[in-house]
Scaffold this motif. Sequence first.
Motif, PDB file in Angstrom:
ATOM      1  N   THR A  10       0.707 -49.227 -17.479  1.00 35.13           N
ATOM      2  CA  THR A  10       0.960 -49.266 -16.039  1.00 35.13           C
ATOM      3  C   THR A  10      -0.103 -50.055 -15.286  1.00 35.13           C
ATOM      4  OG1 THR A  10      -0.243 -47.196 -15.721  1.00 35.13           O
ATOM      5  CG2 THR A  10       2.121 -47.031 -16.142  1.00 35.13           C
ATOM      6  N   TYR A  43       4.705 -53.900  -5.329  1.00 37.07           N
ATOM      7  CA  TYR A  43       4.300 -54.352  -6.655  1.00 37.07           C
ATOM      8  C   TYR A  43       3.184 -53.486  -7.247  1.00 37.07           C
ATOM      9  CZ  TYR A  43       6.915 -58.756  -7.002  1.00 37.07           C
ATOM     10  OH  TYR A  43       7.898 -59.705  -7.151  1.00 37.07           O
ATOM     11  N   THR A  44       2.174 -53.212  -6.464  1.00 36.19           N
ATOM     12  CA  THR A  44       1.015 -52.451  -6.930  1.00 36.19           C
ATOM     13  C   THR A  44       0.591 -51.459  -5.867  1.00 36.19           C
ATOM     14  OG1 THR A  44      -0.563 -54.059  -6.014  1.00 36.19           O
ATOM     15  CG2 THR A  44       0.153 -54.404  -8.304  1.00 36.19           C
ATOM     16  N   TYR A  48       4.860 -52.412 -11.256  1.00 40.14           N
ATOM     17  CA  TYR A  48       4.142 -52.477 -12.535  1.00 40.14           C
ATOM     18  C   TYR A  48       4.170 -51.128 -13.246  1.00 40.14           C
ATOM     19  CZ  TYR A  48       2.048 -57.163 -12.024  1.00 40.14           C
ATOM     20  OH  TYR A  48       1.847 -58.518 -11.934  1.00 40.14           O
ATOM     21  N   THR A  49       4.008 -50.047 -12.487  1.00 38.26           N
ATOM     22  CA  THR A  49       4.025 -48.711 -13.076  1.00 38.26           C
ATOM     23  C   THR A  49       5.422 -48.349 -13.572  1.00 38.26           C
ATOM     24  OG1 THR A  49       2.255 -48.069 -11.564  1.00 38.26           O
ATOM     25  CG2 THR A  49       3.435 -46.299 -12.657  1.00 38.26           C
ATOM     26  N   PRO A  90      -1.856 -53.510 -14.469  1.00 37.56           N
ATOM     27  CA  PRO A  90      -1.540 -54.942 -14.592  1.00 37.56           C
ATOM     28  C   PRO A  90      -2.608 -55.759 -15.312  1.00 37.56           C
ATOM     29  CG  PRO A  90      -1.131 -54.167 -12.358  1.00 37.56           C
ATOM     30  CD  PRO A  90      -1.850 -53.059 -13.059  1.00 37.56           C
ATOM     31  N   ARG A 107      -2.759 -44.369  -6.257  1.00 36.66           N
ATOM     32  CA  ARG A 107      -2.396 -44.718  -7.632  1.00 36.66           C
ATOM     33  C   ARG A 107      -1.822 -43.533  -8.389  1.00 36.66           C
ATOM     34  NH1 ARG A 107      -6.441 -48.429 -10.893  1.00 36.66           N
ATOM     35  NH2 ARG A 107      -5.383 -49.934  -9.573  1.00 36.66           N
TER      36      ARG A 107
END
Length: 443
Positions: A345, A380-381, A394-395, A347, A387
């Motif tokens: 997860t 995206y992130t 991505y995750t 990047p 988090r």
Amino acid sequence: MTTLKKLKFCDVFAGCGGLSLGLLEAGHEGIFAIEKSPLAFETLRFNLIEGATHQFAWPDWLPKQAMTCEDLLSNYPEKISELKGQIDLIVGGPPCQGFSTAGRRDPADPRNKMTEQYLSLVGLLQPRFLAIENVAGFNMRFEGTGGVAEELASAGKTSYAKFVAGKLEALDYHVYPGLVNCADFGVPQTRHRYLMICEKKGSFPKHSSLLQMLHENRHAFLSSKGLQAGHHVTTREAISDLEVEGKRLIPNQDSGISGFLEVEYIPPTAPTPFQKLMRKGSKNSAPNSRRLARHKVETKEYFKHIQSICRPGYSLSESERQLVGTKKHATTVLDRTRPAPTITTLPDDILHYSEPRILTVRENARLQSFPDWFAFQGKYTTGGKQRKLECPRYTQVGNAVPPLVGEAIGELLAERMSEIQSYSVLQEVADQNNYYLEEATSM
């Protein structure tokens, strides 16, 4: 010849829908899916629940929104009970952080309790089949005391997988557990996962091993996908058409944030067999989630340094980390001639094989075997405290079950269901013949 009935399934801890996608591609019917992350659920909803290619037969009483398995069991117990006998298959990979060899493997981790909620749902629905997917560490011995570890010890179980298997056997299931390498099923990634394929006991003969049957079907499955059984798909065969060098950069439009670029996508004139498979259903449209990271000049130089000294396909060794001045253990440069290591997860765990950059979401998705028409949704992130709370693209990709593995499981269960149906027909004919024979002899 019996007509194969589609398996009606529900997906628990569904994530963005990798396992559901595989089952749908195998011809089965999704009924509902449970996922607690709103971001991951939106990707699932957009592509599969209300998608252009696939749609779930979603119950009217269940909101199409993110929820936990606990929410489902607490808020809709009567409705769930009414579905008993109507669901043929439950699939789900409960969150694996408590079992992962990359973490502390804490047996008291509350996320491990989610498996028990899964088992509660199994008890209510009692489907014909179950498929549980988890990290390889799911079957490793727990150390420590207290919490789940104490319960495991008292039950005479050495791992949580064995503990879960015992619970399923008590619910009248045959359990077929074991490890699979996703690369063996066409996924361009060496991703070892622990599978538990289970079958409700019945009047038909017990199968010797459904997991062995999965491996035996591998050659035919790969052949049907246009892939070679004796060859693992390499990273270059998977993502070479997504390379940056020599391509025109254009503004990224699908992240909602200005200032990012992506490569103008032109479908390859001579795609590899894997690229051809991933492009199926996309026509000439470009896949989404191709946003490039905005690396600083010094970051690119740092990545070039790593690429110049590392062994492609392997995490940096201690001496290599000292050479580049990092304490980060997980950094790996792709080997273009082999499958990728496990996609995570994070990047920045993996660097491109020839370009000084991390991979795009789409490149990670290719390495997970998501087709190009599958469009990831949301940010995206994320970072900081978020988090642990959010599930950006991505995750979503890193947590997913590779769809090709899900499809192989779906085809296996379809074949097994056909065997059971055939046996039932033969048994019915035999019973009728015995009845007529007894009638004739009694006259």
